[in-house]
Design an enzyme around this catalytic site. Structure first.
Site, mmCIF file in Angstrom:
data_model
loop_
_atom_site.group_PDB
_atom_site.id
_atom_site.type_symbol
_atom_site.label_atom_id
_atom_site.label_comp_id
_atom_site.label_asym_id
_atom_site.label_seq_id
_atom_site.Cartn_x
_atom_site.Cartn_y
_atom_site.Cartn_z
ATOM 1 N N GLY A 146 2.897 6.983 2.509
ATOM 2 C CA GLY A 146 2.516 5.633 2.943
ATOM 3 C C GLY A 146 3.769 4.814 3.168
ATOM 4 C CB SER A 173 4.850 3.520 8.414
ATOM 5 O OG SER A 173 3.470 3.494 8.070
ATOM 6 C CB THR A 174 3.240 -1.042 7.029
ATOM 7 O OG1 THR A 174 2.172 -0.332 6.409
ATOM 8 C CG2 THR A 174 3.224 -0.742 8.517
ATOM 9 C CG ASP A 191 -5.849 12.269 6.608
ATOM 10 O OD1 ASP A 191 -5.449 11.529 5.692
ATOM 11 O OD2 ASP A 191 -7.034 12.649 6.716
ATOM 12 C CE1 TYR A 250 -6.756 -5.911 -4.758
ATOM 13 C CE2 TYR A 250 -6.616 -5.173 -7.033
ATOM 14 C CZ TYR A 250 -6.296 -5.017 -5.702
ATOM 15 O OH TYR A 250 -5.539 -3.951 -5.326
ATOM 16 C CG LEU A 285 3.908 -9.795 -1.346
ATOM 17 C CD1 LEU A 285 4.990 -8.747 -1.250
ATOM 18 C CD2 LEU A 285 4.485 -11.164 -0.997
HETATM 19 P P1 NAD Z 1 -0.056 -1.152 3.989
HETATM 20 O O1 NAD Z 1 -1.337 -1.174 4.730
HETATM 21 O O2 NAD Z 1 1.047 -2.052 4.462
HETATM 22 O O3 NAD Z 1 0.557 0.338 3.978
HETATM 23 C C1 NAD Z 1 -0.221 1.471 3.901
HETATM 24 C C2 NAD Z 1 0.583 2.708 4.245
HETATM 25 O O4 NAD Z 1 -0.281 3.855 4.089
HETATM 26 C C3 NAD Z 1 1.094 2.764 5.689
HETATM 27 O O5 NAD Z 1 2.368 3.396 5.693
HETATM 28 C C4 NAD Z 1 0.095 3.696 6.385
HETATM 29 O O6 NAD Z 1 0.604 4.396 7.517
HETATM 30 C C5 NAD Z 1 -0.208 4.654 5.257
HETATM 31 N N1 NAD Z 1 -1.486 5.358 5.391
HETATM 32 C C6 NAD Z 1 -2.744 4.847 5.393
HETATM 33 N N2 NAD Z 1 -3.651 5.841 5.498
HETATM 34 C C7 NAD Z 1 -2.962 7.001 5.562
HETATM 35 C C8 NAD Z 1 -3.322 8.363 5.666
HETATM 36 N N3 NAD Z 1 -4.589 8.748 5.730
HETATM 37 N N4 NAD Z 1 -2.339 9.271 5.733
HETATM 38 C C9 NAD Z 1 -1.017 8.909 5.688
HETATM 39 N N5 NAD Z 1 -0.613 7.637 5.561
HETATM 40 C C10 NAD Z 1 -1.572 6.697 5.500
HETATM 41 O O7 NAD Z 1 -0.426 -1.411 2.475
HETATM 42 P P2 NAD Z 1 0.292 -2.098 1.229
HETATM 43 O O8 NAD Z 1 -0.301 -3.448 1.054
HETATM 44 O O9 NAD Z 1 1.767 -1.936 1.288
HETATM 45 O O10 NAD Z 1 -0.308 -1.214 0.056
HETATM 46 C C11 NAD Z 1 0.370 -0.130 -0.512
HETATM 47 C C12 NAD Z 1 -0.035 -0.008 -1.964
HETATM 48 O O11 NAD Z 1 0.401 -1.185 -2.661
HETATM 49 C C13 NAD Z 1 -1.552 0.079 -2.165
HETATM 50 O O12 NAD Z 1 -1.819 0.931 -3.239
HETATM 51 C C14 NAD Z 1 -1.915 -1.348 -2.534
HETATM 52 O O13 NAD Z 1 -3.112 -1.450 -3.276
HETATM 53 C C15 NAD Z 1 -0.706 -1.728 -3.367
HETATM 54 N N6 NAD Z 1 -0.509 -3.170 -3.564
HETATM 55 C C16 NAD Z 1 -0.592 -4.032 -2.519
HETATM 56 C C17 NAD Z 1 -0.459 -5.401 -2.755
HETATM 57 C C18 NAD Z 1 -0.572 -6.408 -1.639
HETATM 58 O O14 NAD Z 1 -0.737 -7.573 -1.909
HETATM 59 N N7 NAD Z 1 -0.469 -5.986 -0.406
HETATM 60 C C19 NAD Z 1 -0.194 -5.870 -4.048
HETATM 61 C C20 NAD Z 1 -0.050 -4.950 -5.080
HETATM 62 C C21 NAD Z 1 -0.223 -3.596 -4.826
#
Ligand code: NAD
Length: 385
Positions: free
Chosen positions: A47, A49-50, A110, A233, A269
């Site tokens: 995961g 890329s973002t 995936d 949440y 965030l």
């Molecule tokens: P995001 O959507 O920015 O990133 C998700 C990543 O997963 C991307 O790189 C995407 O390409 C990859 N991805 C999704 N499905 C996929 C698949 N089937 N195969 C391969 N790659 C796949 O999400 P984020 O907000 O950075 O979340 C990442 C983690 O951090 C999660 O567990 C989320 O719960 C946790 N988190 C997020 C926050 C927030 O506020 N955003 C806060 C605390 C924790």
């Protein structure tokens, strides 16, 4: 093509290649300017890329000097539509990291599938032999599990419905949103997608193939948040999945005593994942305002850089009494939450701009897709392939 944002609700249908590159360059510059630390050297980011995963990849590369393999699920451009932001982010990251002497390879597919796990194992073998850290940062609305069933996660409450103020991202107005309770199958499906089952499958596969270094560390990311958002949440369907993720960390540690599996609880965030959760965007807009005023605001890169600079020592991370790494320590500080709650009670459509950082919310949102960066001519033609 001239690329403009096409925003609908919490989605943007376009991404600007040069803006995404700028986003990555800014994050690299932040890490370079804010210090290096001892850390992992061969890192798999699932995961990557973002959001938090990209920030993790950038931090371990530029703060710890690591080589990385990243897994992502992104769409390339077909010449008429732009690629997804993670595609452009990753291309920009790989080019810069390689120019700076780091190995940076990416698999686009995936991560939930056995095929991508096998492909990753081959790539680890040929690239760096064994990984000393695995960061699991997937956020996905659905997962096809090894049983062939595709599970879809839902963002609902568990038990009773919940009604609260919420920001309508289409109109920028505050209205009440009601979140309905999930059925048993929906809770189970959300746990299947966002819980720890796939994390465990990754660690099993990597161990089985002997591509994890002795004493490897694996991290997954979670969120808890304040009581205000508990119904949607922490006590909701996503919270059930996160509790499963936390239990999985314990299971990994007991199954593989030489693997340190930990959960880092991060700050809320604006990312593609969090924008989809009702009530949370209004909470984030107020929280941004309060934390910016207190000089405590962090984005993904600041959070993850601090995670490695402050919480990582001698191959492991500092945890709280329950074994969690608390990067939400500043968000949950009593004085910060007190001020957020005061604003939450008062906020309405007339004082929205005074009590929230709604502009900061939207800036972060547009930045995710490569828009609203200084120094980019958004009226100019750009190559989207
Ligand atoms: P995001 O959507 O920015 O990133 C998700 C990543 O997963 C991307 O790189 C995407 O390409 C990859 N991805 C999704 N499905 C996929 C698949 N089937 N195969 C391969 N790659 C796949 O999400 P984020 O907000 O950075 O979340 C990442 C983690 O951090 C999660 O567990 C989320 O719960 C946790 N988190 C997020 C926050 C927030 O506020 N955003 C806060 C605390 C924790």
């Amino acid at each position: 093509m001239i690329v403009e944002p096409k925003v609908r609700g919490f989605l943007c249908g376009t991404a600007h290649p040069l803006g995404c590159e700028k986003n990555v360059q800014n994050q690299i510059a932040y890490v370079k300017a804010n210090g290096t630390c001892e850390g992992p050297k061969k890192v798999l980011v699932i995961g990557a890329s973002t959001g938090y995963g990209l920030a993790s990849r950038i931090t371990v590369t530029y703060a710890c000097g690591a080589d990385t393999i990243g897994i992502m699920f992104e769409k390339e451009s077909n010449g008429r539509r732009t690629a997804t932001p993670g595609y452009y982010n990753t291309r920009a990251f790989e080019a810069q990291a390689e120019a700076d002497g780091h190995i940076a390879k990416t698999i686009n597919g995936d991560a939930f599938s056995a095929e991508i796990k096998a492909e990753t194992i081959s790539l680890i073998r040929e690239t760096f032999g064994q990984a000393d850290m695995v960061i699991y940062s997937l956020a996905s609305p659905r997962r096809t599990a090894p049983d062939g069933v595709t599970y879809t996660s839902v963002l609902k409450t568990v038990g009773e419905s919940f009604t609260e103020k919420s920001l309508n991202l289409r109109t920028n107005e505050i209205e009440e949103a009601s979140i309905l309770p999930a059925a048993e199958e929906e809770i189970a499906a959300t746990v299947k997608v966002m819980g720890g089952e796939d994390w465990m499958l990754w660690i099993d596969a990597l161990k089985e193939a002997d591509v994890l270094a002795p004493n490897a560390v694996t991290l997954a990311y979670s969120y808890i948040g304040p009581e205000l958002t508990y119904p949607v949440y922490n006590n909701g369907t996503i919270g059930m999945a996160k509790k499963h993720l936390t239990q999985t960390a314990e299971q990994i540690r007991s199954k593989y005593p030489d693997v340190t599996a930990l959960i880092s609880v991060n700050k809320a965030l604006v990312t593609q994942a969090s924008a989809a959760i009702p009530i949370v965007p209004l909470y984030i807009s107020i929280m941004y305002k309060v934390m910016k005023e207190a000089g405590l605001h962090e984005g993904c890169i600041e959070q993850i850089h601090r995670l490695f600079m402050e919480k990582y020592q001698n191959g492991s991370f500092q945890t709280d009494a329950s074994g969690l790494i608390r990067m939400d320590d500043w968000e949950l500080r009593e004085d910060i939450q007190k001020r957020i709650m005061e604003s939450w009670k008062q906020v309405n459509n007339d004082n929205l701009h005074a009590l929230t950082d709604i502009d900061g919310y939207w800036d972060d949102f547009y930045h995710m897709f490569g828009f609203r960066f200084d120094g980019i001519d958004y009226t100019a033609d750009v190559e989207i392939l």
